[in-house]
Design a protein around this motif. Structure first.
Motif, PDB file in Angstrom:
ATOM      1  N   GLU A  44       0.809  -1.221   0.000  1.00 26.13           N
ATOM      2  CA  GLU A  44       0.000   0.000   0.000  1.00 26.13           C
ATOM      3  C   GLU A  44       0.839   1.266   0.000  1.00 26.13           C
ATOM      4  O   GLU A  44       0.318   2.362  -0.255  1.00 26.13           O
ATOM      5  CB  GLU A  44      -0.946   0.019   1.213  1.00 26.13           C
ATOM      6  CG  GLU A  44      -0.262  -0.013   2.571  1.00 26.13           C
ATOM      7  CD  GLU A  44      -0.018  -1.439   3.054  1.00 26.13           C
ATOM      8  OE1 GLU A  44       0.256  -1.617   4.254  1.00 26.13           O
ATOM      9  OE2 GLU A  44      -0.126  -2.374   2.218  1.00 26.13           O
ATOM     10  N   GLN A  46       3.554   1.631  -1.964  1.00 26.33           N
ATOM     11  CA  GLN A  46       4.313   1.714  -3.200  1.00 26.33           C
ATOM     12  C   GLN A  46       3.974   3.007  -3.955  1.00 26.33           C
ATOM     13  O   GLN A  46       2.805   3.326  -4.151  1.00 26.33           O
ATOM     14  CB  GLN A  46       4.020   0.510  -4.088  1.00 26.33           C
ATOM     15  CG  GLN A  46       4.526  -0.802  -3.516  1.00 26.33           C
ATOM     16  CD  GLN A  46       4.321  -1.964  -4.472  1.00 26.33           C
ATOM     17  OE1 GLN A  46       3.964  -1.758  -5.630  1.00 26.33           O
ATOM     18  NE2 GLN A  46       4.539  -3.168  -3.987  1.00 26.33           N
ATOM     19  N   PRO A  47       5.010   3.739  -4.395  1.00 24.09           N
ATOM     20  CA  PRO A  47       4.769   5.026  -5.070  1.00 24.09           C
ATOM     21  C   PRO A  47       4.356   4.829  -6.525  1.00 24.09           C
ATOM     22  O   PRO A  47       4.638   3.800  -7.140  1.00 24.09           O
ATOM     23  CB  PRO A  47       6.125   5.709  -4.980  1.00 24.09           C
ATOM     24  CG  PRO A  47       7.100   4.576  -4.988  1.00 24.09           C
ATOM     25  CD  PRO A  47       6.437   3.465  -4.222  1.00 24.09           C
ATOM     26  N   ARG A  48       3.706   5.861  -7.060  1.00 23.84           N
ATOM     27  CA  ARG A  48       3.321   5.819  -8.478  1.00 23.84           C
ATOM     28  C   ARG A  48       4.539   5.978  -9.374  1.00 23.84           C
ATOM     29  O   ARG A  48       4.586   5.431 -10.473  1.00 23.84           O
ATOM     30  CB  ARG A  48       2.317   6.935  -8.769  1.00 23.84           C
ATOM     31  CG  ARG A  48       0.972   6.744  -8.082  1.00 23.84           C
ATOM     32  CD  ARG A  48       0.034   7.886  -8.459  1.00 23.84           C
ATOM     33  NE  ARG A  48      -1.254   7.752  -7.803  1.00 23.84           N
ATOM     34  CZ  ARG A  48      -2.250   8.622  -7.930  1.00 23.84           C
ATOM     35  NH1 ARG A  48      -2.081   9.707  -8.691  1.00 23.84           N
ATOM     36  NH2 ARG A  48      -3.395   8.437  -7.298  1.00 23.84           N
ATOM     37  N   ASP A  49       5.514   6.758  -8.921  1.00 19.54           N
ATOM     38  CA  ASP A  49       6.726   7.013  -9.704  1.00 19.54           C
ATOM     39  C   ASP A  49       7.931   6.520  -8.911  1.00 19.54           C
ATOM     40  O   ASP A  49       8.521   7.258  -8.118  1.00 19.54           O
ATOM     41  CB  ASP A  49       6.858   8.509  -9.983  1.00 19.54           C
ATOM     42  CG  ASP A  49       7.994   8.837 -10.945  1.00 19.54           C
ATOM     43  OD1 ASP A  49       8.885   7.983 -11.111  1.00 19.54           O
ATOM     44  OD2 ASP A  49       7.989   9.947 -11.512  1.00 19.54           O
ATOM     45  N   TRP A  53      10.588   8.597  -6.423  1.00 24.59           N
ATOM     46  CA  TRP A  53      10.576   8.242  -5.001  1.00 24.59           C
ATOM     47  C   TRP A  53      11.986   7.877  -4.538  1.00 24.59           C
ATOM     48  O   TRP A  53      12.440   8.336  -3.477  1.00 24.59           O
ATOM     49  CB  TRP A  53       9.623   7.064  -4.784  1.00 24.59           C
ATOM     50  CG  TRP A  53       9.416   6.701  -3.344  1.00 24.59           C
ATOM     51  CD1 TRP A  53       8.461   7.176  -2.502  1.00 24.59           C
ATOM     52  CD2 TRP A  53      10.203   5.773  -2.574  1.00 24.59           C
ATOM     53  NE1 TRP A  53       8.600   6.604  -1.250  1.00 24.59           N
ATOM     54  CE2 TRP A  53       9.661   5.741  -1.273  1.00 24.59           C
ATOM     55  CE3 TRP A  53      11.303   4.983  -2.867  1.00 24.59           C
ATOM     56  CZ2 TRP A  53      10.180   4.941  -0.272  1.00 24.59           C
ATOM     57  CZ3 TRP A  53      11.834   4.186  -1.860  1.00 24.59           C
ATOM     58  CH2 TRP A  53      11.272   4.159  -0.583  1.00 24.59           C
TER      59      TRP A  53
END
Length: 382
Positions: A44, A46-49, A53
C-alpha cells in the motif's frame, strides 16, 4: 515493490545525486539505503513514480549524512530549493557508471563487486553470497573501491575494453548461491549494448547469449561435466541462440571487428550445427585465425589447435600444438584429446590422467579422470 525494475533504476538515481553535488561513494550508499527501504515497503506504500521516489529518499539520506559537515551543509543550502519529487531528468548516466566502476585503478575483483552494486543494484549481502565470502569482507572490498575512485568525475573518460572485461568476468563466475551472476551479466550487457554505439559491446552481449543458451546441457543429472560434442542439443535454448545470432550479425555489419565478435562468431557456428558431426570446423579455424590476429593470445592458439585437429585431422592439430608452451592451462588435456583422435589410445590415457592430476577444478578433475579410464578401456578392447 518489484525488485527487478527498481534495481534497473539504480544507475540513473546515482547519476541524479552526483549531478546534484553528491560524491559517488555517498550517492551510492544513499541509493542502496533507499533501495532497501523500497524493497521492504508494504504494497500500500508503493509510489506511483518509483524513480522519483528513490531520488527523493536517497537525496534526503544523503543530506542527513552531509549535515554533520560544514562544507556539505553549504552544498545542501545550494540545492535546497530543488524539488525532490515530480518530473525527473531523462539523462541516463548508466554508461558513465559502467566506466567509473571499471576504472583502471581498481583490481578486477573490486571492479566486479562495485559494478554489481552500483550498476546491478545488488546488495552487499547478495554479492558476498554469490562469491561465497563473508559479508564484512565484501563490504570492505566495496568500500576500498569507492575510496580509490572518490576523486574521479563523471566527465573523465574511461576505457570500454575495461568495462567489457569486467562484465565478462562477472559472466564467467556463473551461478552460485542466490544470485545467478551469468544471468546478471547478461542483463547488464544487454543494457550496455543498447547504450553504446561500439560493436564490441554488442559482440560481448551476443557471446554471452550464445554460451548461456547451452547451459542446461553442460552437466548431466549427476552434476558431471558433459563435453560439447556429447551434449544433448535439444536442451539448448533456441530463442536465446536466435537472439544472439541476430545481435552478432548487426554488430558484424558495422565492420569494426573485435575479439568478442570473433568469439561470438565461433560460438554461433557451434550453435548452428544440429549435431557435432555437422560443425563447420573449417569456418571455425578461420575465425580463430581472426581472433589470433586480434589478440595474439596463447589460449586462442591452443583452442585453434583443437579446431585444426577437427578440420584437417589430428596430426595437423598436434602439429599446431607443438609450437605452444606445454605449461599452458588445458595443454595436456588438448594433447590427450588429439592423441585419442589419432588412435594413440595408450598415450592419450596417460595424458588424460596427467591433466586430471593438474586440474584445479574438482568437476574438471573428475571429468578428465573418467576420460582416462574410458580411453584406457577402449584401448584394451581393440
Amino acid at each position: 515493490m518489484n525488485g527487478t525494475p527498481l534495481r534497473e533504476l539504480v544507475p540513473a538515481v546515482i547519476g541524479v545525486l552526483v549531478r546534484r553535488g553528491a560524491d559517488f561513494a555517498s550517492a551510492e550508499d544513499a541509493v542502496q539505503e533507499a533501495l532497501v527501504r523500497a524493497l521492504e515497503a508494504p504494497a500500500e506504500e508503493q509510489p506511483r513514480d518509483p524513480k522519483a521516489w528513490l531520488i527523493s529518499v536517497a537525496w534526503r539520506k544523503f543530506l542527513d549524512s552531509a549535515r554533520a559537515e560544514k562544507a556539505r551543509r553549504e552544498r545542501e543550502l545550494a540545492v535546497d530549493a530543488e524539488p525532490t519529487g515530480g518530473p525527473v531528468s531523462g539523462t541516463d548516466d548508466t554508461l558513465r557508471l559502467y566506466f567509473l566502476c571499471a576504472h583502471p585503478d581498481l583490481t578486477p575483483s573490486s571492479a566486479v563487486a562495485l559494478t554489481l552494486r552500483a550498476v546491478g543494484g545488488l546488495t552487499t549481502r547478495q554479492i558476498a553470497r554469490a562469491y561465497l565470502v563473508p559479508e564484512a569482507t565484501m563490504a570492505q572490498r566495496i568500500s576500498r573501491a569507492k575510496r580509490r575512485i572518490a576523486g574521479v568525475g563523471f566527465e573523465e573518460p574511461g576505457e570500454q575494453a575495461t568495462v567489457l572485461r569486467v562484465l565478462y568476468l562477472v559472466f564467467n563466475e556463473g551461478y552460485s548461491g542466490e544470485v545467478d551472476l551469468a544471468a546478471e551479466a547478461i542483463r547488464l550487457a544487454r543494457q550496455l549494448a543498447a547504450l553504446s554505439e561500439e560493436p564490441e559491446a554488442a559482440g560481448l552481449f551476443a557471446l554471452m547469449l550464445l554460451h548461456h543458451a547451452r547451459r542446461d546441457s553442460r552437466t548431466d543429472p549427476g552434476g558431471r561435466l558433459v563435453p560439447l560434442a556429447r551434449q544433448d542439443r535439444s536442451l539448448w535454448d533456441s530463442e536465446m541462440i536466435a537472439e544472439g545470432v541476430t545481435v552478432l550479425r548487426n554488430a558484424l555489419a558495422r565492420d569494426r571487428l573485435g575479439e568478442y565478435q570473433a568469439q561470438a562468431a565461433i560460438a554461433a557456428l557451434h550453435a548452428d550445427a544440429r549435431t557435432a558431426s555437422e560443425t563447420d570446423w573449417v569456418q571455425i579455424v578461420e575465425w580463430y585465425d581472426e581472433l589470433l590476429r586480434l589478440t595474439g593470445s596463447p589460449i586462442v592458439r591452443l583452442n585453434r589447435a583443437v579446431a585444426v585437429g577437427e578440420a584437417d585431422g589430428p596430426r595437423a592439430g598436434l602439429a599446431a600444438l607443438a609450437d605452444l608452451d606445454p605449461t599452458l592451462p588445458r595443454y595436456t588435456a588438448v594433447a590427450a584429446y588429439l592423441h585419442e583422435k589419432a588412435n594413440a589410445l595408450s598415450h592419450a590415457a596417460e595424458l588424460y590422467a596427467e591433466a586430471a592430476r593438474a586440474a584445479t577444478n574438482l568437476a574438471e578433475r573428475e571429468h578428465l579422470t573418467r576420460e582416462a579410464a574410458r580411453v584406457r578401456n577402449q584401448g584394451r578392447n581393440t
